[in-house]
Design a protein around this motif. Sequence first.
Motif, PDB file in Angstrom:
ATOM      1  N   ASP A 147       3.403  -0.731 -12.460  1.00 53.01           N
ATOM      2  CA  ASP A 147       4.519  -0.580 -11.533  1.00 53.01           C
ATOM      3  C   ASP A 147       4.424   0.822 -10.946  1.00 53.01           C
ATOM      4  OD1 ASP A 147       5.457   1.133 -13.546  1.00 53.01           O
ATOM      5  OD2 ASP A 147       6.974  -0.265 -14.273  1.00 53.01           O
ATOM      6  N   ASP A 148       5.432   1.241 -10.205  1.00 54.43           N
ATOM      7  CA  ASP A 148       5.360   2.526  -9.515  1.00 54.43           C
ATOM      8  C   ASP A 148       5.226   3.686 -10.503  1.00 54.43           C
ATOM      9  OD1 ASP A 148       5.529   3.537  -6.688  1.00 54.43           O
ATOM     10  OD2 ASP A 148       7.038   4.819  -7.619  1.00 54.43           O
ATOM     11  N   ASP A 149       6.036   3.677 -11.554  1.00 53.34           N
ATOM     12  CA  ASP A 149       5.948   4.739 -12.553  1.00 53.34           C
ATOM     13  C   ASP A 149       4.606   4.706 -13.280  1.00 53.34           C
ATOM     14  OD1 ASP A 149       8.482   5.635 -11.933  1.00 53.34           O
ATOM     15  OD2 ASP A 149       9.454   4.537 -13.575  1.00 53.34           O
ATOM     16  N   GLY A 150       4.096   3.508 -13.497  1.00 54.06           N
ATOM     17  CA  GLY A 150       2.817   3.390 -14.191  1.00 54.06           C
ATOM     18  C   GLY A 150       1.662   3.951 -13.389  1.00 54.06           C
ATOM     19  N   VAL A 151       1.666   3.718 -12.081  1.00 56.02           N
ATOM     20  CA  VAL A 151       0.620   4.295 -11.230  1.00 56.02           C
ATOM     21  C   VAL A 151       0.698   5.821 -11.275  1.00 56.02           C
ATOM     22  CG1 VAL A 151      -0.181   4.534  -8.850  1.00 56.02           C
ATOM     23  CG2 VAL A 151       0.447   2.275  -9.733  1.00 56.02           C
ATOM     24  N   GLU A 195       4.431  -6.718  -5.109  1.00 58.04           N
ATOM     25  CA  GLU A 195       4.871  -7.674  -6.130  1.00 58.04           C
ATOM     26  C   GLU A 195       5.139  -6.976  -7.458  1.00 58.04           C
ATOM     27  OE1 GLU A 195       5.704 -11.536  -7.686  1.00 58.04           O
ATOM     28  OE2 GLU A 195       5.283 -10.962  -5.597  1.00 58.04           O
ATOM     29  N   GLN A 196       4.376  -5.912  -7.726  1.00 57.08           N
ATOM     30  CA  GLN A 196       4.515  -5.182  -8.994  1.00 57.08           C
ATOM     31  C   GLN A 196       5.527  -4.040  -8.917  1.00 57.08           C
ATOM     32  OE1 GLN A 196       2.730  -7.729 -10.927  1.00 57.08           O
ATOM     33  NE2 GLN A 196       3.051  -5.861 -12.091  1.00 57.08           N
ATOM     34  N   GLY A 197       6.234  -3.925  -7.805  1.00 56.72           N
ATOM     35  CA  GLY A 197       7.249  -2.890  -7.689  1.00 56.72           C
ATOM     36  C   GLY A 197       6.709  -1.511  -7.364  1.00 56.72           C
ATOM     37  N   THR A 212       3.883   5.116  -2.386  1.00 60.60           N
ATOM     38  CA  THR A 212       2.777   5.153  -3.340  1.00 60.60           C
ATOM     39  C   THR A 212       1.622   4.301  -2.849  1.00 60.60           C
ATOM     40  OG1 THR A 212       4.336   5.490  -5.164  1.00 60.60           O
ATOM     41  CG2 THR A 212       2.118   4.726  -5.735  1.00 60.60           C
ATOM     42  N   ARG A 213       1.928   3.114  -2.326  1.00 58.55           N
ATOM     43  CA  ARG A 213       0.869   2.261  -1.796  1.00 58.55           C
ATOM     44  C   ARG A 213       0.085   2.988  -0.722  1.00 58.55           C
ATOM     45  NH1 ARG A 213       5.170  -1.557  -1.595  1.00 58.55           N
ATOM     46  NH2 ARG A 213       5.046  -1.761   0.678  1.00 58.55           N
ATOM     47  N   ASP A 214       0.798   3.617   0.212  1.00 63.47           N
ATOM     48  CA  ASP A 214       0.112   4.296   1.307  1.00 63.47           C
ATOM     49  C   ASP A 214      -0.658   5.522   0.821  1.00 63.47           C
ATOM     50  OD1 ASP A 214       1.156   2.409   3.003  1.00 63.47           O
ATOM     51  OD2 ASP A 214       2.746   3.700   3.806  1.00 63.47           O
ATOM     52  N   ARG A 215      -0.081   6.228  -0.119  1.00 63.51           N
ATOM     53  CA  ARG A 215      -0.749   7.435  -0.630  1.00 63.51           C
ATOM     54  C   ARG A 215      -2.147   7.113  -1.169  1.00 63.51           C
ATOM     55  NH1 ARG A 215      -0.596  12.441  -2.569  1.00 63.51           N
ATOM     56  NH2 ARG A 215      -1.552  12.897  -4.588  1.00 63.51           N
TER      57      ARG A 215
END
Length: 540
Positions: free
Chosen positions: A94-98, A472-474, A479-482
Motif C-alpha cells: 500500500d502507500d505506506d508500504g511503498v 487498487e492497493q491504495g 506516489t504512483r507518479d513519483r
Amino acid sequence: MTDHESLVRRSLAGTDAFDGRVRAQADRLTDALADGAFDNEAATLGLELEVYALDGEGAERSLAPIPDDVYEGPADKELGLHNAELNAAPSRFDDDGVAAQAAEIEDDLAATRERAREHGLEIVLDAMPAVAPSEGTHAYLDDVEVRGGAGDSSGSPDDAGRPVVVPGGDPDDAVLVARNMRQDPRYGALDNVAVRRAGGEIDFSVPGAETGYRTILFESLATSIQPHVQVPDTDDFPRYHNLATRTLGPLVALSANSPFLPGDCYGEVDDPERLVEETHHELRIAAFEQSMNQGCRKVRVPDDLDDPTDALEHVVADDSFAPFLREWIEDEDDVEEEGQKGGDPASAAWEFDYKRGTFWRWVRGVAGGDAVDGACDERSLRVEYRPLPTQPTVRDIVGLQVLTAGLLRGLVTADHPLGELPWDDAERSFYAAIEDGLDADLTWVTADGERTGDSEEIFAELFEYARRGLDEQGVDEATRDRYLDPIEARWDAGVTPSAWKKARVREHLADGVDLETALARMSEEYVDLSREREHFAEWV
C-alpha cells in the motif's frame, strides 16, 4: 562442523537422503497449502538489491573486494568478494508500504556506502562492471586453487598453462576453491558440480568475448534487483506467476543495464564500433545461464503453473544440484525428525528451501517468508521476479519494484487476457529484449484480446495497468507518479541505461580512444551521475 573441501566433496558424492527429505517436506507444505495455511489478509512487497564495489578514483577505478567489517552493517555477503546484497523487509503493499521499502533501501545503502568509504571503496548501483579488478578480470575470476586429488594444483594444463581438473566426490578426488568466492561450502559445492558437469572448464561466450573459467565466479559480474510480491489468496497464485512470465520482455526492455563486460575481457578488438552495435543490452542473463546450465537447463523461463501446488512440485522435479543436508553444517543429529510430527511445515523444510534456492527460474514461486503486521504470517506464497538488473538510483529501483508489482496486480484485478499469450511467445520476447532492449520485437495480448507486436500499444497498456494495480492497493497518485514517471520517461525518450552506456562508449570511441578506455570513461560518468542525480531520466 567439517572443513570446506570435505563438505564440498560430500555434496559431490551425492546423498539419497536429500531427495527423500525434499519430497517429504514438499508433501507437508502441499498439505498445509491445501488447508489454507498460506492464505493471508493482504498483499506484501519485498526487495533484494545486489551491488558491487569499486576502488580508486575517476577513470582509474577498479573492481574490488569488500572487507568483512562492511558486512557488520545492513549488507549481506554474496557470491563474489566484490558483491553485497541489501534486503528490504516485506511491508504491506500500500502507500505506506511503498514508502517503507524506499526508506529502508535508501538508509541501508547509505550505511553500507559509509562503511565502504572507510576503506576507500565506492558501492555502485549498477548491473555489471565495465572496469576490471586491479589484477585483471580473468586473473581475478579464474584464481582457483586445486585441493586434493593427485597432489595440490594437479591436472593437465590448458592452453594457458592452468591445471584443468574435474572435481569429484571420492576422498582422493580434487576440489576446486575459487579464491575470490565467498568460502561458504554450499557455494563451493555449486561451483564444483557445475565445473564437473562442464568437464573442468565452463565456457562463456557473448558478443566480442569468448573465454572459459574453472569456476562459476564470472556469474558474480551480474547484479540484479528482485521484487517480491506476496499473493494473499493462494488460489490466485498461478495467474500471478504466469502473467509475470508474460511481462518479462517489456520489463527487461525498460530496465536493461548491462551491455558490457569489463574492458579487458575483449582483448584486441578490430572494430570496436561494431562490437558496441552488436553487444546485447543485457549480458547478465548470459552470465548466469552459461555459468549454471551444465548438463541441464537450470536457469530459464519457468513453466506455467496450473495449480498453486505446482510451485512446490516443480522444485521437487528439478534436477538436484549439489545436494546438502542441514546437519552437515549445523551439527544436528536428528534433523530428519524435526517438525515431522506437528509444528510448522514451513519452518521444517531446510532441504526443500535449499533446493528451491537452486531452482533458478527468471520467475520463481516461494512458499514461506516473514510476518508483516496486518498482512501475513510467516506462511505465505510469493512471486520472486528475478530478471531485472540493478538500476542507477534508489528511485529507479523502487520505480521498477512498484511497476512490477502494480502491473501484476492490475492485470489480475482487471482479468486482463495477457495470460492467453502462448508461453513460447513470452519466452521469445524475453530473449529478444535481452538482445535488443527497447528495439526488441515483443509480443503482447491487448485488453481487447488482440495479439500485437506494436510497442506503442504494449507499453501504453503496461503503464496503464500498473497504475490501476497500484490504485487498487491504495497507493496514492503522488506516489504512483513519483516512481512510475521516471521509468515511463525512458520509453518516451527511447533511452534505457544500456542504451545510454552504448551511446557514451560510441562518443568516446569517436574521440579516438580504445575500447577499454572508452568503457572506463563511460563507467566513471555512470558512477558519478548515479550519485548526483535522483533518477536516470534526469541524465537523458
